[in-house]
Design a protein around this motif. Structure first.
Motif, PDB file in Angstrom:
ATOM      1  N   ASP A   1       1.507  -0.794   0.689  1.00  0.00           N
ATOM      2  CA  ASP A   1       1.427  -1.318  -0.677  1.00  0.00           C
ATOM      3  C   ASP A   1       1.564  -2.821  -0.702  1.00  0.00           C
ATOM      4  O   ASP A   1       0.976  -3.500  -1.536  1.00  0.00           O
ATOM      5  CB  ASP A   1       2.618  -0.811  -1.500  1.00  0.00           C
ATOM      6  CG  ASP A   1       2.378   0.554  -2.035  1.00  0.00           C
ATOM      7  OD1 ASP A   1       1.234   0.990  -1.982  1.00  0.00           O
ATOM      8  OD2 ASP A   1       3.347   1.171  -2.494  1.00  0.00           O
ATOM      9  N   ARG A   2       2.395  -3.291   0.175  1.00  0.00           N
ATOM     10  CA  ARG A   2       2.781  -4.714   0.121  1.00  0.00           C
ATOM     11  C   ARG A   2       1.804  -5.601   0.861  1.00  0.00           C
ATOM     12  O   ARG A   2       2.025  -6.793   0.953  1.00  0.00           O
ATOM     13  CB  ARG A   2       4.189  -4.882   0.692  1.00  0.00           C
ATOM     14  CG  ARG A   2       5.287  -4.615  -0.293  1.00  0.00           C
ATOM     15  CD  ARG A   2       5.513  -3.144  -0.478  1.00  0.00           C
ATOM     16  NE  ARG A   2       6.487  -2.869  -1.527  1.00  0.00           N
ATOM     17  CZ  ARG A   2       6.666  -1.680  -2.063  1.00  0.00           C
ATOM     18  NH1 ARG A   2       5.934  -0.651  -1.668  1.00  0.00           N
ATOM     19  NH2 ARG A   2       7.567  -1.494  -2.992  1.00  0.00           N
ATOM     20  N   MET A   3       0.760  -5.029   1.400  1.00  0.00           N
ATOM     21  CA  MET A   3      -0.242  -5.896   2.024  1.00  0.00           C
ATOM     22  C   MET A   3      -1.155  -6.445   0.942  1.00  0.00           C
ATOM     23  O   MET A   3      -0.920  -7.503   0.413  1.00  0.00           O
ATOM     24  CB  MET A   3      -1.044  -5.113   3.060  1.00  0.00           C
ATOM     25  CG  MET A   3      -0.164  -4.630   4.178  1.00  0.00           C
ATOM     26  SD  MET A   3      -1.070  -4.003   5.574  1.00  0.00           S
ATOM     27  CE  MET A   3      -2.456  -3.224   4.875  1.00  0.00           C
ATOM     28  N   ASP A   4      -2.186  -5.699   0.635  1.00  0.00           N
ATOM     29  CA  ASP A   4      -3.060  -6.115  -0.449  1.00  0.00           C
ATOM     30  C   ASP A   4      -2.583  -5.406  -1.706  1.00  0.00           C
ATOM     31  O   ASP A   4      -3.009  -4.300  -2.000  1.00  0.00           O
ATOM     32  CB  ASP A   4      -4.494  -5.734  -0.089  1.00  0.00           C
ATOM     33  CG  ASP A   4      -5.455  -6.068  -1.194  1.00  0.00           C
ATOM     34  OD1 ASP A   4      -4.995  -6.589  -2.217  1.00  0.00           O
ATOM     35  OD2 ASP A   4      -6.639  -5.805  -1.027  1.00  0.00           O
ATOM     36  N   TYR A   5      -1.692  -6.047  -2.419  1.00  0.00           N
ATOM     37  CA  TYR A   5      -1.043  -5.338  -3.531  1.00  0.00           C
ATOM     38  C   TYR A   5      -2.001  -5.005  -4.661  1.00  0.00           C
ATOM     39  O   TYR A   5      -1.670  -4.245  -5.544  1.00  0.00           O
ATOM     40  CB  TYR A   5       0.157  -6.126  -4.051  1.00  0.00           C
ATOM     41  CG  TYR A   5      -0.137  -7.583  -4.308  1.00  0.00           C
ATOM     42  CD1 TYR A   5      -0.802  -7.986  -5.440  1.00  0.00           C
ATOM     43  CD2 TYR A   5       0.259  -8.554  -3.399  1.00  0.00           C
ATOM     44  CE1 TYR A   5      -1.098  -9.302  -5.654  1.00  0.00           C
ATOM     45  CE2 TYR A   5      -0.033  -9.891  -3.606  1.00  0.00           C
ATOM     46  CZ  TYR A   5      -0.706 -10.256  -4.739  1.00  0.00           C
ATOM     47  OH  TYR A   5      -1.004 -11.559  -4.952  1.00  0.00           O
ATOM     48  N   LEU A   6      -3.197  -5.617  -4.652  1.00  0.00           N
ATOM     49  CA  LEU A   6      -4.132  -5.309  -5.726  1.00  0.00           C
ATOM     50  C   LEU A   6      -4.946  -4.060  -5.433  1.00  0.00           C
ATOM     51  O   LEU A   6      -5.571  -3.511  -6.326  1.00  0.00           O
ATOM     52  CB  LEU A   6      -5.069  -6.490  -5.978  1.00  0.00           C
ATOM     53  CG  LEU A   6      -4.381  -7.710  -6.533  1.00  0.00           C
ATOM     54  CD1 LEU A   6      -5.360  -8.826  -6.724  1.00  0.00           C
ATOM     55  CD2 LEU A   6      -3.710  -7.382  -7.849  1.00  0.00           C
ATOM     56  N   SER A   7      -4.975  -3.623  -4.185  1.00  0.00           N
ATOM     57  CA  SER A   7      -5.588  -2.324  -3.938  1.00  0.00           C
ATOM     58  C   SER A   7      -4.595  -1.428  -3.218  1.00  0.00           C
ATOM     59  O   SER A   7      -4.923  -0.798  -2.214  1.00  0.00           O
ATOM     60  CB  SER A   7      -6.905  -2.435  -3.184  1.00  0.00           C
ATOM     61  OG  SER A   7      -6.995  -3.629  -2.492  1.00  0.00           O
ATOM     62  N   SER A   8      -3.401  -1.368  -3.751  1.00  0.00           N
ATOM     63  CA  SER A   8      -2.336  -0.652  -3.058  1.00  0.00           C
ATOM     64  C   SER A   8      -2.668   0.823  -2.850  1.00  0.00           C
ATOM     65  O   SER A   8      -2.384   1.387  -1.796  1.00  0.00           O
ATOM     66  CB  SER A   8      -1.033  -0.797  -3.831  1.00  0.00           C
ATOM     67  OG  SER A   8      -1.216  -0.421  -5.162  1.00  0.00           O
ATOM     68  N   HIS A   9      -3.294   1.426  -3.837  1.00  0.00           N
ATOM     69  CA  HIS A   9      -3.605   2.849  -3.704  1.00  0.00           C
ATOM     70  C   HIS A   9      -4.551   3.089  -2.532  1.00  0.00           C
ATOM     71  O   HIS A   9      -4.372   4.031  -1.766  1.00  0.00           O
ATOM     72  CB  HIS A   9      -4.249   3.366  -4.990  1.00  0.00           C
ATOM     73  CG  HIS A   9      -4.652   4.795  -4.919  1.00  0.00           C
ATOM     74  ND1 HIS A   9      -3.800   5.812  -5.249  1.00  0.00           N
ATOM     75  CD2 HIS A   9      -5.800   5.369  -4.510  1.00  0.00           C
ATOM     76  CE1 HIS A   9      -4.421   6.963  -5.068  1.00  0.00           C
ATOM     77  NE2 HIS A   9      -5.638   6.723  -4.620  1.00  0.00           N
ATOM     78  N   ILE A  10      -5.523   2.211  -2.358  1.00  0.00           N
ATOM     79  CA  ILE A  10      -6.513   2.404  -1.296  1.00  0.00           C
ATOM     80  C   ILE A  10      -5.855   2.166   0.069  1.00  0.00           C
ATOM     81  O   ILE A  10      -6.172   2.847   1.044  1.00  0.00           O
ATOM     82  CB  ILE A  10      -7.718   1.485  -1.530  1.00  0.00           C
ATOM     83  CG1 ILE A  10      -8.204   1.627  -2.976  1.00  0.00           C
ATOM     84  CG2 ILE A  10      -8.842   1.824  -0.585  1.00  0.00           C
ATOM     85  CD1 ILE A  10      -9.343   0.727  -3.344  1.00  0.00           C
ATOM     86  N   ASN A  11      -4.936   1.211   0.112  1.00  0.00           N
ATOM     87  CA  ASN A  11      -4.208   0.991   1.368  1.00  0.00           C
ATOM     88  C   ASN A  11      -3.421   2.236   1.759  1.00  0.00           C
ATOM     89  O   ASN A  11      -3.422   2.652   2.920  1.00  0.00           O
ATOM     90  CB  ASN A  11      -3.230  -0.172   1.222  1.00  0.00           C
ATOM     91  CG  ASN A  11      -3.923  -1.481   0.992  1.00  0.00           C
ATOM     92  OD1 ASN A  11      -5.140  -1.559   1.067  1.00  0.00           O
ATOM     93  ND2 ASN A  11      -3.157  -2.509   0.712  1.00  0.00           N
ATOM     94  N   ASN A  12      -2.730   2.805   0.779  1.00  0.00           N
ATOM     95  CA  ASN A  12      -1.967   4.025   1.031  1.00  0.00           C
ATOM     96  C   ASN A  12      -2.882   5.112   1.564  1.00  0.00           C
ATOM     97  O   ASN A  12      -2.578   5.804   2.530  1.00  0.00           O
ATOM     98  CB  ASN A  12      -1.333   4.562  -0.252  1.00  0.00           C
ATOM     99  CG  ASN A  12      -0.288   3.626  -0.822  1.00  0.00           C
ATOM    100  OD1 ASN A  12       0.080   3.742  -1.969  1.00  0.00           O
ATOM    101  ND2 ASN A  12       0.179   2.688  -0.027  1.00  0.00           N
ATOM    102  N   GLU A  13      -4.028   5.214   0.889  1.00  0.00           N
ATOM    103  CA  GLU A  13      -4.980   6.248   1.244  1.00  0.00           C
ATOM    104  C   GLU A  13      -5.416   6.092   2.697  1.00  0.00           C
ATOM    105  O   GLU A  13      -5.545   7.090   3.419  1.00  0.00           O
ATOM    106  CB  GLU A  13      -6.184   6.145   0.305  1.00  0.00           C
ATOM    107  CG  GLU A  13      -7.092   7.337   0.330  1.00  0.00           C
ATOM    108  CD  GLU A  13      -8.239   7.200  -0.669  1.00  0.00           C
ATOM    109  OE1 GLU A  13      -8.187   6.276  -1.491  1.00  0.00           O
ATOM    110  OE2 GLU A  13      -9.166   8.003  -0.598  1.00  0.00           O
ATOM    111  N   ALA A  14      -5.602   4.843   3.126  1.00  0.00           N
ATOM    112  CA  ALA A  14      -6.063   4.602   4.495  1.00  0.00           C
ATOM    113  C   ALA A  14      -5.088   5.190   5.498  1.00  0.00           C
ATOM    114  O   ALA A  14      -5.478   5.895   6.436  1.00  0.00           O
ATOM    115  CB  ALA A  14      -6.241   3.110   4.722  1.00  0.00           C
ATOM    116  N   VAL A  15      -3.800   4.917   5.297  1.00  0.00           N
ATOM    117  CA  VAL A  15      -2.805   5.434   6.240  1.00  0.00           C
ATOM    118  C   VAL A  15      -2.743   6.953   6.164  1.00  0.00           C
ATOM    119  O   VAL A  15      -2.700   7.647   7.193  1.00  0.00           O
ATOM    120  CB  VAL A  15      -1.427   4.815   5.958  1.00  0.00           C
ATOM    121  CG1 VAL A  15      -0.389   5.408   6.889  1.00  0.00           C
ATOM    122  CG2 VAL A  15      -1.480   3.330   6.127  1.00  0.00           C
TER     123      VAL A  15
END
Lengths: 153, 373, 355
Positions: B72-86
């Motif tokens: 979440d704390r990486m690209d906070y503007l696409s936090s949902h997509i970051n989560n999804e990646a992991v």
């Protein structure tokens, strides 16, 4: 190209390649550090492979060895391979830079230099990107210890 | 302005200027070392690390469920997509097939996240070229999306809605209705964006022909997302490596060939329309079913290496996990879109003016925590 | 004290002269008037800031200041108080003397310009016969303050801002001057009270019809550029230069720059009102018998133009520095010169519209 086809094609380019697909969704190729630059150049310029997109360049500390992992994709053929290079020299690990082949490697190699202390020959601007200039140790190596700032459970 | 005087009385001298780490146009704590001749930029050198938290190192000590929350704390503007990646990486490694419901909800929220991120970008883009009003228009619409998120997962920005194996909760009963309301609302507001900024003569003069990136350079620099697509480089991960429910929707990849700042701008506007269409295709038929599958409390990935790409609002995010079979990953690498996109800034900004640099940087859509990780 | 007519204070004038020797009386008188103007326009400047914030809020789908005082009316007063009480910081190794001098240049030049405006009949502090010339001359002093401030701050961002300002003001000064000159061809006088008098036969924008409208448009563009406001705010350009030339100023010194910007905007609008829209004259002379209402008409017209400038600011993106200069030197200036010829022809052939 299928993984097998790539394997047969590139096998003749440089000696001592190791191929494995075990534990990975892509074809993994281990290459000797001396052959790296030549091999990478071939991978990009050969019209059948044409790996023009280096989408990930990661430094890895395998415990005994230090290495770099290159994830390559071809925007034309849409196939992906992984190239790995390793060295056991932990004091002064050095590989050839691929930043003249893929421009994106310049920044990614600087990141690896910062966190793993891996040097890259012929890199146009190899200096600290994230860390301060007087920083001496390499935080992403496995033997990095910082008892003050790191919380280890 | 193009030539510099060089006679004996006036000697033009290049000088160095420090843009950032505290500077309004660098959108966070990015530092650019500029060498300037008058107004013309001769050299740009980014200096990073002001917000580096070494998330990759932290991941090595955390369990897989915990890693999700760090992204979440990486690209906070696409936090949902970051989560999804992991989550996708972990699910693929464990060979878990998540329910259809999860896939559809993930995609819908992912596209909403993309719209929200582009809304914010649009506001900031306007602000960077001097039209302050756009900021509030962009935020007005983003606010609606954030409210939807808040209702469903309790958070507005760093959502933590994905977990390995599915979602943390089911969607809120109002979700479908509110998303439909939003689509109806946004379809009337998106043309407003064009009338306010896109059609403006000054804006077009400021952006057309500025910061040109060729297709070859885009590929070589690893550009992804709207930055790559504006140069005619088809790099949409959603098209080439579809994940979640993206294989069951039809959408156009927004492509432009000019490669300049204006093209990058248009690609993002176009993407908002495409995202709307993706959501529309999915929102009416969210399958019934479980919102997660049970996983072990302690997730151990089999020994091996796993790589997953997703398309965030900024481009291609890659998650590279090396596992040795323990409960912690051995090495995690995030290939962040911002990092590669930033590396081409020095290539395309040289020769422009300070104003061009700001406009160019705005269309690279940099989020500094994404670059610094 | 030949050409100074202080008719707004005739009574005080007579009284002062009755109790003091002539020299002392006129000095006291000038000081008194200066103080009155200062007080009025410091407050007016603050309310212009408030107006700007309200207008911005209106454009930007928000409420704007609404807590301090009734409907937020005291907000900028509170801001001014805050700024007065703030520490005056400065950079190390700045040229202290010039650094401290710069804000005064800016604020004094803009306040000086206010003296010549006829707010209504006989409400004018300084009816000089070269009024327009005086205005143009005074308004170009302000840029010296900006240049000094940027130079002496010992900050490169401030310096870039100041240099941009120098380039911009010098360029656009030409257009302002020439577009006003176009109108002077009709009036035949540089004296502002005279110019208003001429407009009793129709406002100059009507009298001069086509060239006057062109002159007005050029004047508005150049005037906006003169005040360094968006879309010509290259000088501050917050997304590029932080705050431009006043980056290193704090407290009251910053407030001087800030206030000067708003007073300059008011001045530009006032000039437009006086030259193009009949100054304090009411439309069709409806309130001609009550000269006091002239103030109302004058302020009404001025605020409309001020609103127009705010409208520019909150909708347009900023130009780039080379585009800014291209606009002036390649488009506005040649157009302006042609326009003067056209106006001269119209005046010569008696084609002006007069009622």
């Amino acid at each position: 190209m299928t993984n097998e086809a790539i394997q047969t094609l590139v096998n003749s380019w440089v000696p001592d390649l190791e191929f494995t697909e075990e534990g990975s969704q892509f074809l993994n190729i281990n290459v000797q550090p001396e052959q790296l630059h030549h091999f990478m150049n071939q991978l990009k310029s050969n019209t059948e492979t044409q790996f023009d997109y280096l989408f990930c360049l990661s430094g890895v500390d395998w415990g005994k060895e230090l290495g770099v992992v290159y994830h390559l994709e071809s925007t034309v053929h849409r196939h992906i391979i992984v190239v790995k290079v390793k060295t056991e020299d932990r004091e002064n690990p050095t590989f050839d830079s691929v930043s003249d082949i893929w421009a994106t490697a310049e920044f990614h190699e600087r990141e690896v230099f910062d966190f793993f202390g891996i040097k890259f020959n012929n890199h146009p601007n190899l200096k600290n990107l994230f860390l301060t200039e007087d920083w001496e140790r390499f935080p992403l190596r496995k033997d990095f210890v910082d008892e003050v700032n790191m919380i280890i459970k | 302005m193009e030539t510099t005087t060089n006679n004996s009385n006036f000697k033009s001298e290049e000088y160095f200027i420090n843009m950032g780490p505290q500077h309004p146009a660098t959108h966070g704590v990015l530092r650019l070392l500029l060498t300037i001749d008058g107004e013309i930029i001769k050299k740009v050198e980014p200096d990073l690390g002001y917000i580096h938290r070494s998330i990759e190192k932290m991941c090595e000590r955390d369990s897989y469920q915990q890693i999700v929350h760090l992204t979440d704390r990486m690209d906070y503007l696409s936090s949902h997509i970051n989560n999804e990646a992991v989550c996708l990486t972990v699910e693929n490694a464990l060979q878990i097939e998540v329910p259809d419901r999860v896939k559809v909800i993930r995609t819908i929220i992912g596209e909403l996240t993309r719209i929200a991120s582009h809304c914010l970008w649009w506001g900031v883009m306007g602000m960077d070229v001097g039209a302050l009003t756009t900021y509030f228009y962009g935020f007005r619409d983003r606010e609606m999306i954030n409210d939807i998120f808040e209702e469903t997962c309790g958070a507005r920005l760093t959502m933590n809605y994905n977990i390995p194996g599915g979602l943390m909760f089911d969607i809120h009963p109002n979700f479908v209705k509110r998303v439909k309301d939003f689509i109806a609302h946004f379809k009337t507001k998106l043309p407003e964006y064009d009338t306010l900024l896109t059609g403006n003569v000054i804006f077009q003069k400021r952006t057309k022909g500025v910061g040109i990136l060729t297709k070859e350079d885009a590929i070589s620099f690893g550009a992804s997302g709207p930055v790559g697509r504006a140069s005619g480089y088809s790099c949409d991960v959603r098209k080439h490596h579809p994940y979640s429910a993206l294989d069951r929707v039809t959408f156009n990849e927004a492509l432009k060939t000019e490669g300049d700042t204006f093209a990058r701008y248009q690609v993002r506007i176009q993407e908002m329309w495409e995202s709307l269409s993706i959501i529309e295709q999915l929102i009416d038929n969210i399958p019934e079913g479980d919102y997660k599958v049970a996983t072990n409390a302690v997730i151990k990935l089999p020994k091996g290496e796993y790589y997953q790409k997703v398309e965030t609002a900024r481009g291609e995010l890659g998650v590279y996990i090396i596992s040795t079979g323990t409960k912690n990953p051995y090495r995690v690498k995030f290939r962040s879109p911002g990092f590669s996109n930033l590396s081409l800034l020095s290539h395309i900004a040289v020769g422009g003016k300070i104003g061009d640099l700001v406009a160019t940087m705005a269309t690279l859509d940099i989020v500094v925590p994404d670059i610094d990780r | 004290m030949n050409h100074i007519s202080l008719s707004i204070t005739k009574n005080i004038h007579n009284w002062l002269f009755s109790i003091m020797p002539e020299g002392a009386a006129s000095i006291t008188e000038m000081v008194l008037i200066a103080l009155v103007y200062l007080a009025i326009f410091a407050v007016a400047g603050l309310y212009l800031v408030l107006l700007e914030r309200k207008v911005a809020a209106w454009f930007q789908l928000r409420l704007g200041p609404n807590r301090v005082g009734f409907k937020g009316l005291l907000q900028t007063m509170a801001d001014a108080l805050k700024l007065v009480s703030k520490e005056l910081t400065g950079t190390d190794r700045a040229d202290k003397f010039l650094y401290n001098l710069a804000p005064y240049f800016v604020i004094i030049s803009s306040l000086m310009a206010l003296a010549v405006f006829p707010f209504t009949k006989e409400f004018q502090a300084f009816d000089i016969n070269i009024g327009i010339f005086f205005l143009i001359a005074i308004s170009s002093i302000g840029v010296i303050g900006i240049l000094l401030g940027g130079w002496s701050s010992n900050n490169k961002f401030a310096l870039i801002g100041a240099m941009r300002s120098g380039v911009q003001t010098i360029s656009y000064e030409l257009s302002v001057g020439l577009s006003l000159l176009t109108m002077v061809l009709i009036t035949g006088s540089l004296q502002l009270s005279e110019i208003v008098e001429v407009q009793k036969n129709g406002w100059l924008i009507v009298q001069g019809h086509i060239p006057a409208v062109i002159a007005f448009m050029i004047y508005m563009i150049a005037g906006t550029a003169e005040t360094n406001r968006a879309p010509f705010d290259m000088v501050e350009a917050e997304s590029e230069l932080g705050a431009g030339f006043h980056t290193e100023y704090s407290g009251m010194k910053f407030a001087y720059f800030f206030l000067a910007e708003f007073i300059n905007m008011f001045i530009i609008a006032s000039i437009a009102t006086t030259i193009f829209f009949g100054g304090w004259l009411s439309p069709f002379g409806v309130t001609e018998s009550i000269p006091v209402l002239g103030v109302f008409w004058f302020l009404g017209k001025t605020l409309l133009i001020v609103f127009l400038m705010m409208w520019f600011r909150w909708t347009f993106p900023r130009l780039r520095i080379d585009q800014l200069l291209t606009l002036e030197w390649k488009y506005l200036l040649p157009l302006n010169l042609l326009n003067i010829v056209l106006m001269a022809l119209i005046v010569w052939l008696n084609l002006t519209i007069q009622f």
